[in-house]
Design a protein around this motif. Structure first.
Motif, PDB file in Angstrom:
ATOM      1  N   ASP A 144     -28.449  -7.836 -47.225  1.00 41.36           N
ATOM      2  CA  ASP A 144     -27.391  -8.122 -46.253  1.00 41.36           C
ATOM      3  C   ASP A 144     -27.854  -9.131 -45.216  1.00 41.36           C
ATOM      4  O   ASP A 144     -27.031  -9.730 -44.522  1.00 41.36           O
ATOM      5  N   VAL A 145     -29.161  -9.301 -45.078  1.00 45.86           N
ATOM      6  CA  VAL A 145     -29.714 -10.248 -44.121  1.00 45.86           C
ATOM      7  C   VAL A 145     -31.054 -10.748 -44.657  1.00 45.86           C
ATOM      8  O   VAL A 145     -31.788 -10.007 -45.313  1.00 45.86           O
ATOM      9  N   ILE A 146     -31.342 -12.012 -44.409  1.00 46.13           N
ATOM     10  CA  ILE A 146     -32.606 -12.622 -44.824  1.00 46.13           C
ATOM     11  C   ILE A 146     -33.426 -12.939 -43.576  1.00 46.13           C
ATOM     12  O   ILE A 146     -32.912 -13.497 -42.605  1.00 46.13           O
ATOM     13  N   ILE A 147     -34.699 -12.577 -43.614  1.00 42.43           N
ATOM     14  CA  ILE A 147     -35.643 -12.948 -42.560  1.00 42.43           C
ATOM     15  C   ILE A 147     -36.696 -13.841 -43.201  1.00 42.43           C
ATOM     16  O   ILE A 147     -37.278 -13.474 -44.225  1.00 42.43           O
ATOM     17  N   THR A 148     -36.923 -15.016 -42.640  1.00 44.53           N
ATOM     18  CA  THR A 148     -37.972 -15.874 -43.188  1.00 44.53           C
ATOM     19  C   THR A 148     -39.219 -15.765 -42.318  1.00 44.53           C
ATOM     20  O   THR A 148     -39.146 -15.870 -41.105  1.00 44.53           O
ATOM     21  N   ASP A 149     -40.345 -15.527 -42.981  1.00 45.11           N
ATOM     22  CA  ASP A 149     -41.637 -15.485 -42.304  1.00 45.11           C
ATOM     23  C   ASP A 149     -42.161 -16.910 -42.244  1.00 45.11           C
ATOM     24  O   ASP A 149     -42.588 -17.462 -43.259  1.00 45.11           O
ATOM     25  N   ASP A 150     -42.104 -17.519 -41.072  1.00 44.29           N
ATOM     26  CA  ASP A 150     -42.367 -18.939 -40.870  1.00 44.29           C
ATOM     27  C   ASP A 150     -41.170 -19.715 -41.444  1.00 44.29           C
ATOM     28  O   ASP A 150     -40.161 -19.133 -41.796  1.00 44.29           O
ATOM     29  N   GLY A 151     -41.249 -21.014 -41.498  1.00 38.75           N
ATOM     30  CA  GLY A 151     -40.142 -21.803 -42.030  1.00 38.75           C
ATOM     31  C   GLY A 151     -39.260 -22.433 -40.982  1.00 38.75           C
ATOM     32  O   GLY A 151     -38.156 -22.892 -41.289  1.00 38.75           O
ATOM     33  N   LEU A 152     -39.715 -22.469 -39.725  1.00 32.39           N
ATOM     34  CA  LEU A 152     -38.912 -23.105 -38.683  1.00 32.39           C
ATOM     35  C   LEU A 152     -38.668 -24.569 -39.020  1.00 32.39           C
ATOM     36  O   LEU A 152     -37.597 -25.112 -38.737  1.00 32.39           O
ATOM     37  N   GLN A 153     -39.651 -25.225 -39.626  1.00 30.63           N
ATOM     38  CA  GLN A 153     -39.526 -26.644 -39.966  1.00 30.63           C
ATOM     39  C   GLN A 153     -39.016 -26.862 -41.385  1.00 30.63           C
ATOM     40  O   GLN A 153     -38.947 -27.997 -41.853  1.00 30.63           O
ATOM     41  N   HIS A 154     -38.626 -25.781 -42.068  1.00 31.01           N
ATOM     42  CA  HIS A 154     -38.108 -25.899 -43.439  1.00 31.01           C
ATOM     43  C   HIS A 154     -36.589 -26.077 -43.368  1.00 31.01           C
ATOM     44  O   HIS A 154     -35.820 -25.146 -43.575  1.00 31.01           O
ATOM     45  N   TYR A 155     -36.165 -27.306 -43.070  1.00 37.40           N
ATOM     46  CA  TYR A 155     -34.756 -27.566 -42.810  1.00 37.40           C
ATOM     47  C   TYR A 155     -33.900 -27.586 -44.074  1.00 37.40           C
ATOM     48  O   TYR A 155     -32.682 -27.735 -43.992  1.00 37.40           O
ATOM     49  N   ALA A 156     -34.513 -27.441 -45.235  1.00 36.41           N
ATOM     50  CA  ALA A 156     -33.743 -27.347 -46.467  1.00 36.41           C
ATOM     51  C   ALA A 156     -33.003 -26.014 -46.560  1.00 36.41           C
ATOM     52  O   ALA A 156     -32.148 -25.837 -47.440  1.00 36.41           O
ATOM     53  N   LEU A 157     -33.320 -25.080 -45.663  1.00 38.51           N
ATOM     54  CA  LEU A 157     -32.600 -23.803 -45.577  1.00 38.51           C
ATOM     55  C   LEU A 157     -31.945 -23.708 -44.210  1.00 38.51           C
ATOM     56  O   LEU A 157     -32.626 -23.712 -43.187  1.00 38.51           O
ATOM     57  N   LYS A 158     -30.625 -23.648 -44.209  1.00 36.49           N
ATOM     58  CA  LYS A 158     -29.913 -23.493 -42.938  1.00 36.49           C
ATOM     59  C   LYS A 158     -30.159 -22.096 -42.389  1.00 36.49           C
ATOM     60  O   LYS A 158     -30.314 -21.133 -43.143  1.00 36.49           O
ATOM     61  N   ARG A 159     -30.168 -22.003 -41.081  1.00 37.67           N
ATOM     62  CA  ARG A 159     -30.436 -20.719 -40.436  1.00 37.67           C
ATOM     63  C   ARG A 159     -29.358 -20.393 -39.417  1.00 37.67           C
ATOM     64  O   ARG A 159     -28.763 -21.296 -38.811  1.00 37.67           O
ATOM     65  N   ASP A 160     -29.141 -19.099 -39.198  1.00 36.10           N
ATOM     66  CA  ASP A 160     -28.141 -18.650 -38.230  1.00 36.10           C
ATOM     67  C   ASP A 160     -28.780 -18.250 -36.908  1.00 36.10           C
ATOM     68  O   ASP A 160     -28.153 -18.333 -35.856  1.00 36.10           O
ATOM     69  N   VAL A 161     -30.031 -17.787 -36.969  1.00 36.87           N
ATOM     70  CA  VAL A 161     -30.766 -17.380 -35.768  1.00 36.87           C
ATOM     71  C   VAL A 161     -32.184 -17.933 -35.874  1.00 36.87           C
ATOM     72  O   VAL A 161     -32.826 -17.794 -36.923  1.00 36.87           O
ATOM     73  N   GLU A 162     -32.657 -18.559 -34.802  1.00 37.08           N
ATOM     74  CA  GLU A 162     -34.032 -19.046 -34.753  1.00 37.08           C
ATOM     75  C   GLU A 162     -34.810 -18.263 -33.704  1.00 37.08           C
ATOM     76  O   GLU A 162     -34.385 -18.151 -32.553  1.00 37.08           O
ATOM     77  N   ILE A 163     -35.971 -17.768 -34.118  1.00 36.53           N
ATOM     78  CA  ILE A 163     -36.878 -17.063 -33.217  1.00 36.53           C
ATOM     79  C   ILE A 163     -38.226 -17.763 -33.257  1.00 36.53           C
ATOM     80  O   ILE A 163     -38.825 -17.897 -34.329  1.00 36.53           O
ATOM     81  N   ILE A 164     -38.688 -18.231 -32.114  1.00 37.32           N
ATOM     82  CA  ILE A 164     -39.996 -18.877 -32.030  1.00 37.32           C
ATOM     83  C   ILE A 164     -40.963 -17.904 -31.360  1.00 37.32           C
ATOM     84  O   ILE A 164     -40.671 -17.362 -30.295  1.00 37.32           O
ATOM     85  N   VAL A 165     -42.101 -17.676 -32.014  1.00 36.70           N
ATOM     86  CA  VAL A 165     -43.155 -16.829 -31.460  1.00 36.70           C
ATOM     87  C   VAL A 165     -44.255 -17.738 -30.926  1.00 36.70           C
ATOM     88  O   VAL A 165     -44.794 -18.575 -31.651  1.00 36.70           O
ATOM     89  N   MET A 166     -44.569 -17.579 -29.652  1.00 35.32           N
ATOM     90  CA  MET A 166     -45.561 -18.422 -28.990  1.00 35.32           C
ATOM     91  C   MET A 166     -46.769 -17.595 -28.561  1.00 35.32           C
ATOM     92  O   MET A 166     -46.623 -16.471 -28.087  1.00 35.32           O
ATOM     93  N   ASP A 167     -47.951 -18.163 -28.769  1.00 34.41           N
ATOM     94  CA  ASP A 167     -49.158 -17.570 -28.210  1.00 34.41           C
ATOM     95  C   ASP A 167     -49.050 -17.678 -26.694  1.00 34.41           C
ATOM     96  O   ASP A 167     -49.093 -18.776 -26.137  1.00 34.41           O
TER      97      ASP A 167
END
Length: 328
Positions: A144-167
């Motif tokens: 029902d939902v997909i979570i991608t582990d990394d892939g923020l720069q993988h623009y070949a997959l459209k995303r609905d929510v972006e979460i950035i984790v920062m040190d």
């Protein structure tokens, strides 16, 4: 100074060696800018999944705590009735074919360490493929939902929510793009995400605070006695920021007499580990543990960690995804 320490000094210190690298960073910026432009103009095609896609990534090279966040979100959504699929590139994985769905029986050589860890911790479907859009097409058939582990720069997959984790301590280092600095994309990218998670630092306005909580020190062999307080140990950390793991062990009162130095996602020679644990207990990260499970280690332990995130973050994210699901 070793090459690794030289890089750290350039990226996170005041080394003047960054200046000769700035022209390469400018070239890197130009290439990535053109790539983003081509995706925005739909010249390069992006795949739009039929179910919501949450991207958990970062703008800095190396580990910033993404995987514990993925585990936390996947676990929360599953407890709230969602079928969850996690999509990963599968760094250092060598499956027989792509896309590859990870199972409990998958060798770590096929699955990679982080996908295997995510499956172990969440029970969600985990699919690896360097072409994440292809993995998403398979994942949406069972989730029902997909979570991608990394892939923020993988623009070949459209995303609905972006979460950035920062040190939260190192943040963006010297602020330069690779190779003069540690950034994959400029600091401007932080303003584009739906959520910016601050891992281990003092959060600024709008940032979601996060801490990594240790869930104990567990034996790889369940018949092994608990590790005594203050024990002398050998530490193994095949992760992006091994110093953080070493500091955690020291903070728990253990005395590190030796470190097994390997790179992020790398695997040590099992014969060396079997020999090492004869001298002292061997303590490793959980990400390392999944690579050595079943290898005959008898005096070894691993340290699972969890992302401690505010309840309102999870609740808001769940509500957002429910609205997206209704809209799709």
């Amino acid at each position: 100074m070793s090459l690794e320490n030289r890089i750290k000094d350039i990226w996170f210190g005041n080394s003047c060696w960054k200046y000769p690298l700035l022209p390469l960073s400018a070239l890197y910026a130009a290439v990535t800018s053109v790539r983003r432009f081509l995706y925005r103009r739909n010249i390069l095609k992006s795949y739009r999944s039929s179910i919501p896609v949450i991207v958990v990534g970062n703008i800095m090279v190396g580990g910033n705590g993404k995987t514990p966040v993925v585990v936390g979100i996947a676990d929360y959504f599953r407890k709230n009735g969602f079928r969850v699929a996690v999509v990963s590139r599968g760094y250092k994985a060598h499956p027989p074919a792509y896309p590859y769905e990870v199972t409990a029986e998958s060798p770590a050589e096929h699955s990679g360490d982080e996908p295997k860890l995510i499956l172990k911790r969440t029970g969600a479907a985990v699919i690896i493929d360097p072409v994440r859009s292809r993995a998403a097409a398979l994942a949406e058939k069972q989730a029902d939902v997909i979570i991608t582990d990394d892939g923020l720069q993988h623009y070949a997959l459209k995303r609905d929510v972006e979460i950035i984790v920062m040190d939260g301590i190192r943040r963006t280092g010297n602020g330069h793009l690779f190779p003069a600095g540690p950034l994959r994309e400029g600091e401007w990218r932080l303003k584009c995400a739906d959520y910016l998670i601050n891992n281990g630092g003092e959060p600024r306005d709008g940032e979601v605070p996060m801490k990594l909580e240790v869930d104990g020190v567990l034996p790889v062999d369940e018949t092994l006695s608990p590790l005594p307080d203050g024990a002398e140990i050998i530490a193994l950390a095949g992760i992006g920021s091994p110093a953080r793991f070493y500091d955690t062990l020291s903070g728990m009162g253990y005395r590190i007499v030796r470190k097994v130095e390997i790179g992020d996602h790398e695997k040590a020679d099992i014969s060396l580990l079997l020999q090492a644990e004869k001298d002292y207990p061997l303590v490793m990260t959980e990400k390392d543990f999944v690579k050595y499970a079943g290898c005959g280690l008898k005096n070894s332990y691993y340290v699972p960690v969890s992302a401690d995130l505010p309840e309102n973050f999870y609740g808001e994210l769940l509500s957002k995804v429910k609205r997206l699901s209704a809209g799709k």
